[in-house]
Scaffold this active site. Structure first.
Site, PDB file in Angstrom:
ATOM      1  N   LYS A 109       0.874  -1.294   0.035  1.00 57.52           N
ATOM      2  CA  LYS A 109      -0.046   0.283   0.069  1.00 57.52           C
ATOM      3  C   LYS A 109       0.801   0.856  -0.030  1.00 57.52           C
ATOM      4  O   LYS A 109       0.688   2.614  -0.348  1.00 57.52           O
ATOM      5  CB  LYS A 109      -1.344   0.137   1.293  1.00 57.52           C
ATOM      6  CG  LYS A 109      -2.144  -1.281   0.933  1.00 57.52           C
ATOM      7  CD  LYS A 109      -3.468  -0.458   2.416  1.00 57.52           C
ATOM      8  CE  LYS A 109      -4.665  -1.801   2.062  1.00 57.52           C
ATOM      9  NZ  LYS A 109      -4.143  -2.475   2.387  1.00 57.52           N
ATOM     10  N   GLU A 131      -9.963   7.193   3.560  1.00 63.60           N
ATOM     11  CA  GLU A 131     -11.516   6.123   4.940  1.00 63.60           C
ATOM     12  C   GLU A 131      -9.886   5.095   5.038  1.00 63.60           C
ATOM     13  O   GLU A 131      -9.334   4.649   3.920  1.00 63.60           O
ATOM     14  CB  GLU A 131     -12.087   6.022   4.071  1.00 63.60           C
ATOM     15  CG  GLU A 131     -12.358   5.234   3.398  1.00 63.60           C
ATOM     16  CD  GLU A 131     -11.551   5.078   1.836  1.00 63.60           C
ATOM     17  OE1 GLU A 131     -11.880   6.391   1.510  1.00 63.60           O
ATOM     18  OE2 GLU A 131     -11.710   3.984   1.592  1.00 63.60           O
ATOM     19  N   SER A 397       1.697  -9.482  -1.055  1.00 58.83           N
ATOM     20  CA  SER A 397       1.477  -8.468  -0.980  1.00 58.83           C
ATOM     21  C   SER A 397       1.712  -7.328   0.735  1.00 58.83           C
ATOM     22  O   SER A 397       1.836  -6.651   0.544  1.00 58.83           O
ATOM     23  CB  SER A 397      -0.425  -8.434  -1.055  1.00 58.83           C
ATOM     24  OG  SER A 397      -0.816  -8.914  -0.070  1.00 58.83           O
TER      25      SER A 397
HETATM   26  C1  LIG Z   1      -5.291  -3.835   1.922  1.00 59.48           C
HETATM   27  C2  LIG Z   1      -4.617  -4.694   1.612  1.00 59.48           C
HETATM   28  C3  LIG Z   1      -4.497  -6.542   0.309  1.00 59.48           C
HETATM   29  C4  LIG Z   1      -6.025  -6.125  -0.384  1.00 59.48           C
HETATM   30  O1  LIG Z   1      -5.744  -4.638  -1.432  1.00 59.48           O
HETATM   31  P1  LIG Z   1      -5.490  -4.854  -2.745  1.00 59.48           P
HETATM   32  O2  LIG Z   1      -6.340  -3.552  -2.903  1.00 59.48           O
HETATM   33  O3  LIG Z   1      -6.731  -5.828  -3.285  1.00 59.48           O
HETATM   34  O4  LIG Z   1      -4.732  -4.963  -2.994  1.00 59.48           O
HETATM   35  C5  LIG Z   1      -3.931  -7.857   0.169  1.00 59.48           C
HETATM   36  N1  LIG Z   1      -3.100  -7.796   0.531  1.00 59.48           N
HETATM   37  C6  LIG Z   1      -2.683  -7.009   1.590  1.00 59.48           C
HETATM   38  C7  LIG Z   1      -1.477  -6.891   2.931  1.00 59.48           C
HETATM   39  C8  LIG Z   1      -3.188  -5.749   2.275  1.00 59.48           C
HETATM   40  O5  LIG Z   1      -2.787  -4.634   3.426  1.00 59.48           O
END
Ligand SMILES: *Cc1c(COP(=O)(O)O)cnc(C)c1O
Length: 424
Positions: A109, A131, A397
């Protein structure tokens, strides 16, 4: 292995496509029939300003220099592309993990919030609003506001504030004001309404940082470009590692869809690369407790864009469920609705239980505790009919620290490390 980073800068191709690709947004802000900007008239000025200026700003040498430098020195990019040897043995193929979990603040993010705050500065904004649901985007936003010395207001449902107290504490420590949304179900959609109301009232000095590839045009395209650094790096790293910049598969979890969009971005026009998004099936696709928007959704408008969303016969939004707070969203970015419609990407779903199993598996095989969101992507390795000659990139992610409470509830017994307590 060396990644070609210019002094303080990233390769310009990260932000700019040489030619308009078939899967890019068009001038009107649409991906096929999806996207657009369905906004109240009061927001028209704010969104128009952003739409008219975002590409010029992002393509300027000055922006690229500062963005590239912060991604390198502050976020810690490039994030490694790690060959997961024991995981690969298990699935009889070659699996690489794109380590977004190693970024500052522990997830992808931050790529987007850094990009947007630099953009906001260049638009002359003094104040940032956002938000947040689970609090991850709120923390990433509060982080870059501290970095830039900008005022930060984060709207969060009152119920979510109680559920995610550690993230509320982080945001406050970072200097953000966290404002509880007290209306409706006191969750994400109510926080979104409050943020929009704030933006309408402060059009001159405030920028609204949206956290995924959702919202009215140009947000989905802008966020996808910021996150596209993920696939730009994968290409360079794979080239150095395997002699080809193209994998056979790219797998990423999908909440709003930003880490997936970033992972897919530079492969969109390489049709030999199978793109796979994984949604949260929750307790099961037919259970009524799910967040599998692409599997179950129908076209509709949410948060300013036309996309697929989970809704009842008469168009009421269905409350999503997932064990992972970051995937708990009733819509999906319009780019994914389009990639699904065209068949360019396929979308699978993983249940809460499958995600838990995959998280424990990765931890025991590789010594990496993934975020529950990322575990959804890992959970589908078993369904992909992988072969030894395949090269599979999974976007990790985020890291799992924030999910330890959940993991502890399902920790496998010591004498049986391969199974978890059934989730119910
Ligand atoms: C917020 C988040 C997601 C989901 O958000 P996307 O916009 O779909 O990438 C996925 N993995 C993590 C670790 C997150 O914090």
């Amino acid at each position: 292995m060396s990644i070609e980073y210019r002094v303080g800068g990233i390769a310009p191709s990260v932000l700019r496509l040489a030619r308009p690709g078939q899967y890019q947004v068009n001038e009107k802000g649409y991906y096929g029939e999806f996207g657009g900007a369905f906004i109240p008239e009061m927001l028209y000025r704010n969104v128009a300003e952003l739409r008219e200026k975002y590409l010029d700003i992002m393509n300027s040498a000055d922006f690229q220099e500062e963005f590239g430098r912060l991604l390198r020195d502050y976020v810690g990019r490039p994030s490694p592309l790690y060959f997961a040897r024991r995981l690969s043995e298990k699935y009889q193929t070659r699996i690489y993990l794109k380590r977004e979990d190693l970024n500052h603040t522990g997830a992808h993010k931050i790529n987007n919030t850094i990009g947007q705050i630099l953009l906001a500065k260049r638009l002359g904004k003094k104040r940032i609003i956002a938000e947040t649901g689970a609090g991850q985007h709120g923390v990433a936003t509060a982080t870059v506001c501290a970095l830039m010395g900008m005022e930060c207001v984060v709207y969060m449902g009152e119920v979510d504030m109680q559920r995610q107290a550690p993230n509320v504490a982080r945001m406050r420590m970072l200097g953000a004001k966290v404002v509880p949304a007290m209306s409706g179900s006191r969750t994400l959609k109510d926080a979104t309404n409050e943020a929009i109301r704030d933006w309408v009232n402060h059009p001159e000095d405030t920028h609204y940082i949206i956290g995924s590839v959702v919202g009215p045009h140009p947000y989905p395209d802008m966020v996808a470009r910021f996150q596209s650094v993920i696939s730009a790096e994968i290409k360079q790293q794979l080239q150095a590692e395997t002699g080809s910049e193209l994998p056979t598969h790219v797998v990423a979890c999908v909440g709003g869809g930003s880490n997936a969009a970033g992972s897919f971005y530079h492969f969109l026009d390489h049709v030999s690369v199978q793109l796979i998004g994984v949604e949260a099936a929750g307790k099961g696709l037919t259970s009524g407790y799910t967040a599998a928007t692409i599997a179950l959704g129908r076209p509709g408008v949410i948060h300013g864009s036309k996309t697929l969303l989970m809704q009842t016969e008469d168009g009421q939004i269905i409350e999503p469920h997932s064990i992972s707070a970051g995937l708990d969203y009733p819509g999906v970015g319009p780019i994914h609705a389009y990639l699904h419609a065209t068949g360019r990407a396929i979308y699978l779903s993983a249940t809460d239980q499958e995600a838990l199993d995959a998280a424990f598996e990765l931890t025991r095989l590789e010594g990496i505790i993934p975020a529950l969101e990322s575990a959804h992507a890992l959970a589908k390795l078993k369904d992909l009919q992988l072969k030894p000659e395949h090269v599979v990139v999974v976007c990790l992610s985020g890291r799992g620290d924030k999910d330890m409470e959940t993991y502890l509830r399902f920790l496998p017994a010591d004498d049986n490390p391969t199974t978890t307590e059934p989730y119910s």
